[in-house]
Write an enzyme that holds these catalytic residues in place. Structure first.
Site, PDB file in Angstrom:
ATOM      1  N   LYS A  41      79.955  47.787 -22.843  1.00 60.32           N
ATOM      2  CA  LYS A  41      78.830  48.085 -23.729  1.00 60.32           C
ATOM      3  C   LYS A  41      77.614  48.622 -22.975  1.00 60.32           C
ATOM      4  CE  LYS A  41      80.134  44.996 -27.482  1.00 60.32           C
ATOM      5  NZ  LYS A  41      81.291  44.231 -26.962  1.00 60.32           N
TER       6      LYS A  41
HETATM    7  C1  LIG Z   1      82.542  44.269 -27.691  1.00 60.02           C
HETATM    8  C2  LIG Z   1      83.762  43.926 -26.916  1.00 60.02           C
HETATM    9  C3  LIG Z   1      85.051  44.272 -27.374  1.00 60.02           C
HETATM   10  C4  LIG Z   1      85.295  44.927 -28.713  1.00 60.02           C
HETATM   11  O1  LIG Z   1      84.891  46.277 -28.724  1.00 60.02           O
HETATM   12  P1  LIG Z   1      84.774  47.065 -30.129  1.00 60.02           P
HETATM   13  O2  LIG Z   1      84.219  48.390 -29.768  1.00 60.02           O
HETATM   14  O3  LIG Z   1      83.824  46.248 -30.960  1.00 60.02           O
HETATM   15  O4  LIG Z   1      86.127  47.125 -30.715  1.00 60.02           O
HETATM   16  C5  LIG Z   1      86.152  43.988 -26.570  1.00 60.02           C
HETATM   17  N1  LIG Z   1      85.994  43.354 -25.388  1.00 60.02           N
HETATM   18  C6  LIG Z   1      84.772  43.001 -24.913  1.00 60.02           C
HETATM   19  C7  LIG Z   1      84.692  42.276 -23.622  1.00 60.02           C
HETATM   20  C8  LIG Z   1      83.615  43.274 -25.654  1.00 60.02           C
HETATM   21  O5  LIG Z   1      82.421  42.904 -25.192  1.00 60.02           O
END
Ligand SMILES: *Cc1c(COP(=O)(O)O)cnc(C)c1O
Length: 427
Positions: free
Chosen positions: A107
């Site tokens: 993210k």
């Molecule tokens: C946010 C997150 C996800 C999920 O990602 P999406 O784009 O919401 O499908 C998977 N793994 C981790 C570690 C995350 O922080």
């Protein structure tokens, strides 16, 4: 570039407005009005380009002329500021590590890109923008870090007290400056409900926006690392399948968009935990959102994934076409733990629970001799320390990024209910 609302009841709008508003007035999420394939020449010669050049080629049509070229290149350089290594764990499977950024989760990419776009679009305005975000863990840290010091932008992060890991709490409560953490006496859904209520509250006059994955400036830059992986792997001349551990389905939706731009990806697998709304939909054609269930891969505990509607749009809302290039499978915590052990025993690789779910998706789907599988390792194992150390015979070293915040002092404002949030926003 114009964007339309997937509820089709709001007018089209610019990239700038889509970023600043987050959601259209009709509560629909935004989708680009037209998508132009990248040239074959670019794809074939991708090895000749640096990661920054690739990112620029990939994103430029979605920004259009709303950010000057030089500024956009600066934004990309600050976003793509770390490596995205591929680590082989089987003969025909590699882990694409997305966790080498400042908060050690993928993210970081979307949060940093969005923060800089918002700062650029709000410069010269006398009024600050307030970013409101609810987090179950990883989003809060990435947003806090990405937005730290952004001029004209204040960030308010709501997190459920006692429900995020110690490291995650430090990442979102210790930075100060333009970042404020609100510790909510409740669960994640309460935090999200408070944010939604604030957006609809006419008495709050502050300019509010959100920084969750529905924002186009968080979603689209996630295409970058699918291209980076292709750059590394295309010389093997094998068909590529990507398995993406999915919660809100933003990350995998960026992969499908990369394919739409012409990136040769054969197949996608959305791997989920027992929150199986999408796997069920692919089986029976009925989309039934459910309340989320708690699992050890908690960043994917989502019962109604907000980005799935974008994936349907990318496949022209045709279930059969979707199913020909996209599969989705659900796995239990027990299967996840067993797989973390198996990967470790076979290769010495330490996968976090999310990555292990991704690996399981590739195994379940199966790979032919002519195919190669990549699973996205979405967070560093240290972010899920309790599960990893309880499952594997390892002691995870604390990386420098985490060391930096772990001894800092937590500062959070207590919020028992919506009135507390409102009082804070009206100050
Ligand atoms: C946010 C997150 C996800 C999920 O990602 P999406 O784009 O919401 O499908 C998977 N793994 C981790 C570690 C995350 O922080």
């Amino acid at each position: 570039m114009n964007y339309y609302s997937l509820h089709h009841k709001s007018p089209k709008t610019s990239f700038k407005n889509a970023v600043v508003q987050g959601l259209a007035k009709d509560r629909g999420i935004y989708f680009p009005d037209n998508i132009t394939q990248l040239s074959k020449d670019f794809i074939e010669n991708i090895s000749d380009y640096t990661n920054h050049e690739i990112a620029y080629e990939v994103i430029k049509q979605f920004v259009g002329n709303e950010i000057p070229t030089e500024k956009l290149k600066e934004i990309i350089a600050a976003t793509v500021s770390f490596d995205f290594p591929l680590v082989k764990v089987d003969d025909n499977i590699a882990s694409l590590e997305l966790f080498h950024g400042p908060t050690m989760a993928f993210k970081d990419v979307g949060a940093k890109f969005m923060a800089q776009c918002l700062e650029y679009f709000n410069q010269g305005n006398t009024e600050d923008i307030t970013v409101l975000v609810a987090t179950s863990g990883d989003t809060g840290g990435a947003v806090a870090n990405g937005f730290l010091g952004a001029k004209g932008v204040n960030v308010v992060i709501l997190y459920p007290s006692g429900k995020v890991s110690d490291i995650q709490e430090k990442q979102l409560t210790t930075l100060g400056q333009n970042i404020t953490a609100l510790e909510v006496d409740g669960v994640f859904d309460d935090c999200q409900e408070m944010v939604k209520t604030a957006f609809l509250d006419q008495e709050i006059t502050k300019k509010l926006t959100s920084a969750n994955s529905i924002n186009v400036a968080r979603w689209l830059p996630q295409m970058f690392y699918f291209f980076f992986a292709y750059k590394e792997l295309h010389k093997q001349h094998k068909a590529l399948t990507f398995s993406v551990p999915s919660g809100n389905f933003g990350n995998i939706c960026a992969g499908v968009m990369a394919q739409k731009l012409g990136l040769p990806i054969k197949h996608f697998i959305a791997s989920t935990n027992i929150n199986d709304t999408v796997p069920n939909y692919l089986v029976n054609g009925i989309y039934t959102p459910k309340p989320s269930k708690t699992t050890i891969s908690n960043a994917m505990d989502v019962g109604n994934p907000s980005n799935f509607i974008r994936i349907q749009e990318l496949f022209n809302n045709d279930l059969e076409t979707l199913k020909s290039a996209f599969s989705s499978y659900s796995f239990s915590d027990e299967e996840t733990r067993k797989t973390m052990k198996k990967i470790y025993t076979n290769s010495g690789y330490v996968a976090d629970p999310h990555g292990a779910v991704g690996y399981l998706g590739l195994k379940k789907h199966g790979l032919k001799e002519t195919e190669f599988g990549v699973f996205l390792e979405t967070a560093h194992p240290v972010k899920f320390l309790d599960v990893v150390e309880a499952t594997l015979p390892v002691k995870v070293e604390i990386p420098a990024q985490i060391q930096k915040v772990i001894n800092n002092k937590k500062v959070a404002i207590q919020a028992a209910n919506y009135e507390d949030l409102k009082a804070f926003l009206m100050k």
